[in-house]
Scaffold this motif. Structure first.
Motif, PDB file in Angstrom:
ATOM      1  N   ILE A  17      26.634 -70.920  26.231  1.00  0.00           N
ATOM      2  CA  ILE A  17      25.730 -70.084  25.423  1.00  0.00           C
ATOM      3  C   ILE A  17      25.049 -69.035  26.310  1.00  0.00           C
ATOM      4  N   ILE A  18      24.484 -69.464  27.451  1.00  0.00           N
ATOM      5  CA  ILE A  18      23.757 -68.546  28.334  1.00  0.00           C
ATOM      6  C   ILE A  18      24.683 -67.444  28.848  1.00  0.00           C
ATOM      7  N   GLU A  19      25.897 -67.808  29.223  1.00  0.00           N
ATOM      8  CA  GLU A  19      26.826 -66.806  29.743  1.00  0.00           C
ATOM      9  C   GLU A  19      27.240 -65.827  28.666  1.00  0.00           C
ATOM     10  N   LYS A  20      27.442 -66.297  27.428  1.00  0.00           N
ATOM     11  CA  LYS A  20      27.787 -65.366  26.347  1.00  0.00           C
ATOM     12  C   LYS A  20      26.618 -64.446  26.007  1.00  0.00           C
ATOM     13  N   LEU A  21      25.391 -64.866  26.321  1.00  0.00           N
ATOM     14  CA  LEU A  21      24.221 -64.015  26.107  1.00  0.00           C
ATOM     15  C   LEU A  21      23.974 -63.082  27.305  1.00  0.00           C
ATOM     16  N   GLY A  22      24.867 -63.090  28.274  1.00  0.00           N
ATOM     17  CA  GLY A  22      24.762 -62.168  29.411  1.00  0.00           C
ATOM     18  C   GLY A  22      23.919 -62.681  30.551  1.00  0.00           C
ATOM     19  N   GLY A  23      23.593 -63.973  30.588  1.00  0.00           N
ATOM     20  CA  GLY A  23      22.784 -64.529  31.657  1.00  0.00           C
ATOM     21  C   GLY A  23      23.573 -65.529  32.485  1.00  0.00           C
ATOM     22  N   LYS A  24      22.863 -66.317  33.284  1.00  0.00           N
ATOM     23  CA  LYS A  24      23.480 -67.390  34.062  1.00  0.00           C
ATOM     24  C   LYS A  24      22.495 -68.553  34.137  1.00  0.00           C
ATOM     25  N   ILE A  25      23.037 -69.755  34.390  1.00  0.00           N
ATOM     26  CA  ILE A  25      22.232 -70.974  34.421  1.00  0.00           C
ATOM     27  C   ILE A  25      22.580 -71.761  35.675  1.00  0.00           C
ATOM     28  N   TRP A  26      21.574 -72.387  36.272  1.00  0.00           N
ATOM     29  CA  TRP A  26      21.777 -73.204  37.468  1.00  0.00           C
ATOM     30  C   TRP A  26      20.617 -74.186  37.586  1.00  0.00           C
ATOM     31  N   LEU A  27      20.712 -75.115  38.540  1.00  0.00           N
ATOM     32  CA  LEU A  27      19.633 -76.077  38.726  1.00  0.00           C
ATOM     33  C   LEU A  27      19.299 -76.181  40.201  1.00  0.00           C
ATOM     34  N   GLU A  28      18.076 -76.617  40.466  1.00  0.00           N
ATOM     35  CA  GLU A  28      17.621 -76.885  41.824  1.00  0.00           C
ATOM     36  C   GLU A  28      16.792 -78.162  41.810  1.00  0.00           C
ATOM     37  N   SER A  29      17.061 -79.036  42.778  1.00  0.00           N
ATOM     38  CA  SER A  29      16.280 -80.274  42.881  1.00  0.00           C
ATOM     39  C   SER A  29      14.896 -79.959  43.421  1.00  0.00           C
ATOM     40  N   ASN A  30      13.874 -80.627  42.880  1.00  0.00           N
ATOM     41  CA  ASN A  30      12.505 -80.418  43.353  1.00  0.00           C
ATOM     42  C   ASN A  30      12.286 -81.175  44.655  1.00  0.00           C
ATOM     43  N   ARG A  31      11.221 -80.802  45.379  1.00  0.00           N
ATOM     44  CA  ARG A  31      10.984 -81.401  46.697  1.00  0.00           C
ATOM     45  C   ARG A  31      10.684 -82.894  46.597  1.00  0.00           C
ATOM     46  N   GLU A  32       9.812 -83.280  45.642  1.00  0.00           N
ATOM     47  CA  GLU A  32       9.414 -84.687  45.540  1.00  0.00           C
ATOM     48  C   GLU A  32      10.374 -85.449  44.630  1.00  0.00           C
ATOM     49  N   ARG A  33      10.414 -85.106  43.343  1.00  0.00           N
ATOM     50  CA  ARG A  33      11.345 -85.744  42.418  1.00  0.00           C
ATOM     51  C   ARG A  33      11.538 -84.818  41.228  1.00  0.00           C
ATOM     52  N   GLY A  34      12.545 -85.123  40.441  1.00  0.00           N
ATOM     53  CA  GLY A  34      12.809 -84.293  39.276  1.00  0.00           C
ATOM     54  C   GLY A  34      13.741 -83.135  39.603  1.00  0.00           C
ATOM     55  N   VAL A  35      13.906 -82.268  38.619  1.00  0.00           N
ATOM     56  CA  VAL A  35      14.843 -81.159  38.745  1.00  0.00           C
ATOM     57  C   VAL A  35      14.316 -79.988  37.924  1.00  0.00           C
ATOM     58  N   THR A  36      14.737 -78.769  38.308  1.00  0.00           N
ATOM     59  CA  THR A  36      14.395 -77.566  37.540  1.00  0.00           C
ATOM     60  C   THR A  36      15.687 -76.887  37.121  1.00  0.00           C
TER      61      THR A  36
END
Length: 828
Positions: free
Chosen positions: A799-818
């Motif tokens: 969906i994001i790519e068809k809308l002309g954008g891009k998607i990715w993730l990064e792990s947070n320093r302590e815990r969790g993800v963005t």
């Protein structure tokens, strides 16, 4: 009384005649001696000048050879090609290019070239007559390898061929590892010996000798005038100290006299050749030098004697008329004297006018001597205004000043040259750089009378700098052309080729000698000639840029795609056209292959999407039947089915439901892929509100806290954005840790996009899986631990790519993800 007077007068006449005769004899002897000395001085000056000229010419030729060696040594690309060829001797094209390069280099001045490997085996040469690598050559090769640089040998007699040669040896050190040697054979009979032999003025005996000291004998290196077949074969003992060459090796330099190798009396000049063990001797036979003056003396003395006798005959006859004519003669002499004085005055005025108004600086000097009459300085006597203009030195300060005091140099500037002209009377011209003024001058020196000299000088700084700049530009152009990775050719304004570089030979297969003199359009494919000619005409008439793709004809008949560029340039005060040719044949082939591949891929994608849609749609009904009838079976026979059977039925129903979810997600993924994307302005705050409403039950069960930045308006599809936010928030709730879920939605404005970030404090994702999670059906946990189909993030990515954008993730320093994704900004 009268007879006595006449007798007395006659006696006076005889005595006068005798005195006149003696005076003429003495004067003639004096003039003969002066003329002889002047002739010898002139010859000595010429011999010294010629000797220095020959030395300079030899030094220049040696420096040119050494520069050739440095150019080859520093051509690392050429060294790499030789290294590649040694590793693959079957590469004939590379072998041909190496030989062509060396052949072109040899054409400058060299007789032959030889390419040797590390074992001194000849692996390439332009001749196969014999192996010329004798012991002297091997010794010089060893010296070049030790010095890790080019070596230019002295002249030597090749022990194999018997010819006199000189070697330029260049070690090949690509990546600082020796891969072989290049030997360029210099044939002295073609260039060096003719230069030595050439004599600037006609002479029957004058010649130049090039000699070398070997053990205790002087060996003559060049071909001599009076003895044939002499190089390294004619020698004289150092004990014969009257021979000019022997005197030179004993330390004498400059003008010397003695005998030559024929033991004939000669006058000569001796000079060492810097950087070598060679000695230059220029000489002329004394008999030839003095013959004209002896002949002239005989004629003059004979004519003088005849004139004296004739004068004596008529003297007595004219004596009586002398008195009568005396007054008349005195009057005529006075008139002539006055006329001469007037002419001298007018000549002086003209000279002064020219002297004062000439653009060149002019100075009259007088040499100054010590008590032994050795010149030690000079004095500036008369200067013109241009002296001050060219030097910036005040005329009043300079007039009458001593050179060393005026210029602050001992001896004063160019004293050796100036004193030589003043003492010998031989004019001299030279160009020099004078550091105190930071200027170049062209200086001409002549002597109006002995011990005096006049300098006329011109400031040539601008011309010199312009010449050096042109030379530097030409050298840079030559280097650029030689090292250029693209084809280069140059034409005149009519399109006739006058330069064709090696890269073009590689691209087109057309040799330089075949291209030079041809019309440039001859190499262009027939179908492209008309449009190329039109663009060329526009370039010539309007200086419009020439840049286009066109096709060339290869020599083997194949067609080559190239990018042609051309520009009008000014070179040596004339206009020419410089053209570049870049081979894009492989790119064109890749474009064609890519085009075909894209067509096949597009067709395959359409078929695959259609298949996925039809397959998943057709699976819905049988899957519902399996689930429904399995549940009915469990209900009807619940009384007779034991615990394991009930579990089996439950597993089957759960599997069917998961399969149905998987098919539905696959249908969604297929629809997103197939449907055309339309953009409208969407308020992200509204989308987030609907998503939170849809997930309200999970939010309450988990106690999650969701916060957000101010949410903007973006371009997209509302339903698709709801799908993205709901998938990402649902994952944040699903993969939570033992702590209360904290979820924050951040927004950052970029140039024409917004970057959204959804940050949680859940269990997180390892860095090694950050790209795999967006792949379809990719799961990091079992379905029992975390239910789901593994398509959600793949749908978000699509969906994001068809809308002309891009998607990715990064792990947070302590815990969790963005999870980050970008969307286009709304118009408002």
């Amino acid at each position: 009384m009268k007879a006595s007077f006449e007798k007395k007068s006659f006696t006076v006449t005889v005595l006068t005649f005798t005195a006149l005769f003696a005076s003429i004899i003495l004067l003639g002897t004096y003039i003969f001696t002066v003329q002889r000395d002047r002739l010898i001085n002139l010859a000595e000056g010429q011999l010294l000048t010629i000797a220095n000229l020959k030395v300079q010419q030899i030094v220049i030729r040696r420096e040119e050879r050494i520069n050739d060696g440095l150019n080859l040594f520093n051509d690392f690309a050429f060294g790499d090609e030789i290294k590649k060829w040694q590793n693959n001797r079957s590469d004939k094209r590379l072998e041909k290019r190496i030989n062509s390069y060396l052949r072109n280099f040899r054409q400058l001045i060299y007789k032959n070239y030889y390419l040797l490997d590390n074992n001194l085996n000849i692996i390439a040469s332009d001749t196969s007559a014999f192996n010329p690598i004798d012991s002297i050559t091997k010794m010089n090769i060893t010296l070049a390898a030790k010095n890790r640089g080019p070596v230019l040998s002295d002249l030597y007699e090749n022990q194999i061929s018997g010819r006199v040669e000189m070697d330029l040896i260049v070690p090949l050190l690509p990546e600082n590892v020796c891969v072989g040697f290049i030997i360029l054979k210099v044939d002295p009979y073609r260039k060096l010996f003719p230069i030595i032999k050439q004599w600037p003025i006609p002479s029957n005996s004058a010649e130049t000798l090039l000699a070398e000291l070997v053990d205790s004998a002087v060996v003559f290196i060049n071909e001599l005038r009076h003895v044939k077949n002499t190089p390294f074969k004619l020698s004289v003992s150092m004990k014969d100290t009257n021979i000019l060459a022997v005197k030179g090796f004993m330390g004498r330099s400059g003008i010397v006299s003695g005998v030559d190798y024929r033991h004939v009396p000669v006058i000569g000049a001796v000079a060492r050749v810097p950087g070598t063990e060679w000695l230059i001797v220029t000489k002329i036979d004394k008999s030839e030098l003095l013959y004209p003056i002896y002949q002239r003396a005989i004629l003059i003395f004979g004519a003088a004697l005849l004139l004296i006798l004739l004068s004596a005959t008529i003297m007595y006859l004219q004596w009586k008329a002398h008195q009568r004519k005396q007054q008349s003669d005195l009057l005529e002499i006075e008139i002539l004297r006055m006329k001469t004085e007037q002419e001298l005055l007018e000549s002086e005025e003209k000279f002064q006018s020219m002297f004062q108004n000439m653009n060149e600086g002019a100075v009259l000097h007088q040499l100054l001597f010590d008590e032994n009459h050795n010149p030690i300085d000079y004095k500036l006597i008369s200067l013109n205004p241009a002296f001050e203009t060219n030097t910036g030195i005040n005329i009043k300060t300079a007039t009458g000043a001593v050179g060393s005091e005026l210029y602050g140099l001992i001896p004063p500037p160019y004293f050796d040259k100036y004193s030589h002209v003043a003492l010998t009377g031989i004019p001299y011209s030279f160009e020099t750089f004078y550091p105190p003024l930071n200027k170049y001058f062209q200086i001409s020196v002549f002597s109006p009378k002995k011990d005096w000299f006049t300098t006329i000088f011109t400031d040539v700084t601008e011309t010199k700098l312009a010449t050096e700049k042109i030379k530097e530009s030409e050298e840079q152009f030559s280097t650029l052309v030689r090292l250029s990775p693209v084809g280069l050719f140059r034409t005149d304004m009519d399109g006739i080729i006058n330069y064709w570089n090696e890269k073009l030979i590689e691209i087109t297969g057309i040799q330089t000698e075949d291209a030079i003199g041809q019309y440039f359009l001859n190499s262009v494919l027939e179908d492209d000639k008309a449009i190329v000619q039109d663009i060329w005409n526009d370039l010539i008439l309007n200086n419009s840029p020439f840049n286009m793709q066109l096709r060339f004809k290869h020599r083997d008949g194949s067609v080559i795609w190239v990018i042609g560029q051309a520009e009008v340039i000014s070179r040596e005060e004339k206009k020419e056209v410089l053209c570049t040719v870049t081979d894009i044949n492989s790119i064109k082939k890749m474009e064609e292959d890519l085009k075909n591949s894209l067509m096949l891929l597009e067709q395959s994608n359409k078929e695959l999407e259609q298949f996925a849609y039809v397959a998943s749609h057709d699976l819905q009904e049988p899957l519902r039947m399996v689930s429904s009838y399995t549940q009915l079976f469990a209900k009807k026979f619940s009384s007779i089915i034991d615990g394991d059977g009930a579990n089996y039925i439950k597993y089957a129903v759960d599997g069917a439901m998961r399969m149905q979810m998987l098919i539905n997600d696959l249908l969604d993924y297929s629809r997103i892929t197939r449907q055309e994307q339309t953009f409208q302005e969407i308020a992200v705050s509204k989308v987030l509100g609907l998503v939170i409403s849809n997930l309200q039950k999970k939010i309450e069960e988990s106690g999650a806290v969701i916060t957000n930045d101010h949410l903007p308006v973006v371009l997209g599809s509302e339903q698709q954005l709801i799908r993205v936010f709901q998938n990402l928030l649902d994952n944040a709730l699903k993969y939570r840790s033992e702590e209360i879920p904290l979820i924050h939605i951040s927004v950052n404005a970029l140039e024409d996009m917004y970057r959204f970030g959804i940050t949680d404090n859940g269990i997180g994702i390892d860095e090694e899986y950050k790209d795999r999670v967006f792949e379809i059906f990719e799961r990091l946990h079992s379905a029992a631990a975390y239910p789901g189909t593994g398509i959600g993030l793949a749908i978000c990515k699509k969906i994001i790519e068809k809308l002309g954008g891009k998607i990715w993730l990064e792990s947070n320093r302590e815990r969790g993800v963005t999870f980050y994704f970008t969307l286009k900004k709304g118009i408002n």
